[in-house]
Design a protein around this motif. Sequence first.
Motif, mmCIF file in Angstrom:
data_model
loop_
_atom_site.group_PDB
_atom_site.id
_atom_site.type_symbol
_atom_site.label_atom_id
_atom_site.label_comp_id
_atom_site.label_asym_id
_atom_site.label_seq_id
_atom_site.Cartn_x
_atom_site.Cartn_y
_atom_site.Cartn_z
ATOM 1 N N ILE A 1 0.903 -1.210 0.086
ATOM 2 C CA ILE A 1 0.143 0.090 -0.185
ATOM 3 C C ILE A 1 0.807 1.153 -0.058
ATOM 4 C CG2 ILE A 1 -1.677 1.463 1.281
ATOM 5 C CD1 ILE A 1 -2.903 -1.058 2.405
ATOM 6 N N PHE A 2 0.519 2.137 -1.150
ATOM 7 C CA PHE A 2 1.334 3.329 -1.056
ATOM 8 C C PHE A 2 0.679 4.435 -0.345
ATOM 9 C CE2 PHE A 2 2.915 1.167 -4.844
ATOM 10 C CZ PHE A 2 4.196 1.263 -4.556
ATOM 11 N N THR A 3 1.040 5.133 0.826
ATOM 12 C CA THR A 3 0.453 6.243 1.360
ATOM 13 C C THR A 3 1.343 7.447 1.422
ATOM 14 O OG1 THR A 3 -0.771 6.627 3.490
ATOM 15 C CG2 THR A 3 1.145 5.336 3.651
ATOM 16 N N GLN A 4 0.985 8.418 2.330
ATOM 17 C CA GLN A 4 1.793 9.599 2.523
ATOM 18 C C GLN A 4 1.592 10.172 3.755
ATOM 19 O OE1 GLN A 4 0.396 13.201 2.005
ATOM 20 N NE2 GLN A 4 -1.321 12.291 2.842
ATOM 21 N N ASP A 5 2.619 11.101 3.975
ATOM 22 C CA ASP A 5 2.517 11.938 5.400
ATOM 23 C C ASP A 5 3.073 13.195 5.256
ATOM 24 O OD1 ASP A 5 2.242 9.812 7.649
ATOM 25 O OD2 ASP A 5 3.937 8.791 6.405
ATOM 26 N N MET A 6 2.676 13.535 3.878
ATOM 27 C CA MET A 6 2.908 15.102 3.582
ATOM 28 C C MET A 6 1.818 15.944 3.748
ATOM 29 S SD MET A 6 4.084 16.417 -0.153
ATOM 30 C CE MET A 6 2.455 15.906 -0.732
ATOM 31 N N CYS A 7 0.617 15.781 3.665
ATOM 32 C CA CYS A 7 -0.503 16.491 3.774
ATOM 33 C C CYS A 7 -1.858 15.783 4.163
ATOM 34 C CB CYS A 7 -0.746 17.447 2.596
ATOM 35 S SG CYS A 7 -2.211 18.564 2.604
ATOM 36 N N ASP A 8 -2.389 16.111 5.528
ATOM 37 C CA ASP A 8 -3.390 15.574 5.900
ATOM 38 C C ASP A 8 -4.394 16.090 5.501
ATOM 39 O OD1 ASP A 8 -3.097 17.615 7.586
ATOM 40 O OD2 ASP A 8 -3.175 16.416 9.361
ATOM 41 N N VAL A 9 -4.438 17.273 4.813
ATOM 42 C CA VAL A 9 -5.693 17.903 4.203
ATOM 43 C C VAL A 9 -5.901 17.268 2.950
ATOM 44 C CG1 VAL A 9 -6.283 19.832 3.125
ATOM 45 C CG2 VAL A 9 -4.923 20.332 5.321
ATOM 46 N N CYS A 10 -5.281 17.087 2.097
ATOM 47 C CA CYS A 10 -5.324 16.443 0.790
ATOM 48 C C CYS A 10 -5.693 15.015 0.693
ATOM 49 C CB CYS A 10 -4.350 16.723 -0.149
ATOM 50 S SG CYS A 10 -4.184 18.857 -0.256
ATOM 51 N N GLN A 11 -4.873 14.374 1.502
ATOM 52 C CA GLN A 11 -4.831 12.835 1.340
ATOM 53 C C GLN A 11 -5.011 12.052 2.671
ATOM 54 O OE1 GLN A 11 -5.556 10.891 -1.566
ATOM 55 N NE2 GLN A 11 -5.444 12.830 -2.612
ATOM 56 N N ILE A 12 -5.471 10.773 2.771
ATOM 57 C CA ILE A 12 -5.166 10.000 3.767
ATOM 58 C C ILE A 12 -3.836 9.726 4.122
ATOM 59 C CG2 ILE A 12 -5.306 7.763 2.913
ATOM 60 C CD1 ILE A 12 -7.251 6.608 5.023
ATOM 61 N N ASP A 13 -3.591 9.813 5.522
ATOM 62 C CA ASP A 13 -2.153 9.508 6.002
ATOM 63 C C ASP A 13 -1.760 8.028 6.392
ATOM 64 O OD1 ASP A 13 -3.107 9.320 8.447
ATOM 65 O OD2 ASP A 13 -2.691 11.577 8.876
ATOM 66 N N THR A 14 -0.569 7.797 6.651
ATOM 67 C CA THR A 14 0.045 6.609 6.883
ATOM 68 C C THR A 14 -0.600 6.286 8.292
ATOM 69 O OG1 THR A 14 1.894 6.858 6.057
ATOM 70 C CG2 THR A 14 2.036 5.097 7.649
ATOM 71 N N GLU A 15 -0.954 7.058 9.128
ATOM 72 C CA GLU A 15 -1.575 6.622 10.505
ATOM 73 C C GLU A 15 -3.017 6.050 10.413
ATOM 74 O OE1 GLU A 15 -2.926 8.600 14.885
ATOM 75 O OE2 GLU A 15 -1.908 9.908 13.064
ATOM 76 N N CYS A 16 -3.734 6.583 9.394
ATOM 77 C CA CYS A 16 -5.146 6.292 9.174
ATOM 78 C C CYS A 16 -5.002 5.035 8.301
ATOM 79 C CB CYS A 16 -5.828 7.261 8.349
ATOM 80 S SG CYS A 16 -6.284 8.866 9.450
ATOM 81 N N THR A 17 -4.175 5.011 7.351
ATOM 82 C CA THR A 17 -4.070 3.653 6.627
ATOM 83 C C THR A 17 -3.603 2.333 7.816
ATOM 84 O OG1 THR A 17 -3.406 4.990 4.732
ATOM 85 C CG2 THR A 17 -2.857 2.720 4.626
ATOM 86 N N ALA A 18 -2.460 2.596 8.389
ATOM 87 C CA ALA A 18 -2.081 1.470 9.449
ATOM 88 C C ALA A 18 -3.276 1.123 10.105
ATOM 89 C CB ALA A 18 -1.010 1.987 10.083
ATOM 90 N N ALA A 19 -4.212 2.139 10.639
ATOM 91 C CA ALA A 19 -5.417 1.532 11.504
ATOM 92 C C ALA A 19 -6.092 0.745 10.607
ATOM 93 C CB ALA A 19 -5.936 2.622 11.924
ATOM 94 N N ALA A 20 -6.338 1.189 9.441
ATOM 95 C CA ALA A 20 -7.346 0.248 8.579
ATOM 96 C C ALA A 20 -6.810 -0.938 8.320
ATOM 97 C CB ALA A 20 -7.550 1.077 7.484
ATOM 98 N N VAL A 21 -5.593 -1.288 8.030
ATOM 99 C CA VAL A 21 -5.010 -2.679 7.643
ATOM 100 C C VAL A 21 -4.705 -3.541 8.626
ATOM 101 C CG1 VAL A 21 -4.135 -1.635 5.587
ATOM 102 C CG2 VAL A 21 -2.645 -1.631 7.532
ATOM 103 N N ALA A 22 -4.667 -2.974 10.005
ATOM 104 C CA ALA A 22 -4.345 -3.767 11.351
ATOM 105 C C ALA A 22 -5.095 -4.927 11.618
ATOM 106 C CB ALA A 22 -4.637 -3.031 12.489
ATOM 107 N N ASN A 23 -6.277 -5.121 10.930
ATOM 108 C CA ASN A 23 -7.016 -6.405 11.177
ATOM 109 C C ASN A 23 -7.023 -7.357 9.909
ATOM 110 O OD1 ASN A 23 -7.783 -5.598 13.917
ATOM 111 N ND2 ASN A 23 -9.397 -4.405 12.998
ATOM 112 N N LEU A 24 -6.308 -6.963 9.290
ATOM 113 C CA LEU A 24 -6.224 -7.782 7.815
ATOM 114 C C LEU A 24 -5.419 -9.048 8.096
ATOM 115 C CD1 LEU A 24 -4.968 -5.287 4.791
ATOM 116 C CD2 LEU A 24 -7.366 -6.165 5.444
#
Length: 301
Positions: free
Chosen positions: A80-103
């Motif tokens: 999964i490619f994510t980003q930590d540059m701008c939490d206004v424009c796109q979802i960040d790594t923190e949110c992504t990590a929480a979503a994939v934790a239960n995979l």
Amino acid sequence: MPAVTQMLYDMGLEDHLYGITFECPPQALEEKRPVVRCILEGKNYTSKEIDVFFSESKKEGEKLYYVDEEALAQIAPDVIFTQDMCDVCQIDTECTAAAVANLEKQPELISISPSGFNDVFENAITIAKALNKEEVAYTYLSKLNERIDYVVDQLRAARVLTKRVLLLEWIEPIYNCGHWIPHQIGYAGGVDMLSNPSGNSGVVSWDKIRQYNPEVIVIAPCGFNQQRTLKEIYLLLTKEGWTSIKAVREQKVFIADFDLFTQSSAATLVDGIELLAGLFHPEAVAIPSRLRRKYQKFYEY
């Protein structure tokens, strides 16, 4: 990330792509499954309303983006490619990590967070390398560098003088440009002295803009196409002293689609350089025909 999606398509690696965001390029939206969503989808807020909404949400710790976890589980991604540059424009790594934790299968999370122009080119290599296709990225970037060199050579041959430029990333409030955009401007034979190279864009006062008195103004709010920007252009036209600015007096005000600037895919940023060079120095550089629909000159002062 729309920029990663675009680069995967540009490099011919789209067969590896299974999940995208709601803001990805049109071709991807037709062919791939959106996994990242936003609570503002389908809404038509003004620039000011969007700014207030994001600011208040950030202050209260609310997340504006979310992952369709059922879709994500069905895809079962390896990367999964994510980003930590701008939490206004796109979802960040923190949110992504929480979503994939239960995979059941934990994917590799790769943050693509460029600061400057060269970082974007490095990102292309990172993306291709993650798919074991590193050589594809070098071919891709080589062609893009040739296009940049061609623009620079044309400007050098014409002995152009650097233009004093203002590129706006937002209208209300007014934001300067940051990150890689000042570097795009530099390649195109301009300089934006109110910009923040390799850093975040930020609010800039109207008084400062009047004192700066740019020779060329490019208006390309993040996420806005030309038609969307035109709906709010009056916010600039009603500013005190608008008609006295050199760019306005000499009819050097342009509206451009955001994706040539704030979407950080390597090829679209090079498109942006080619467009800017033609806007700044039309006597030296011709705007490619494919980019003529990506901007318009603004006459109604």
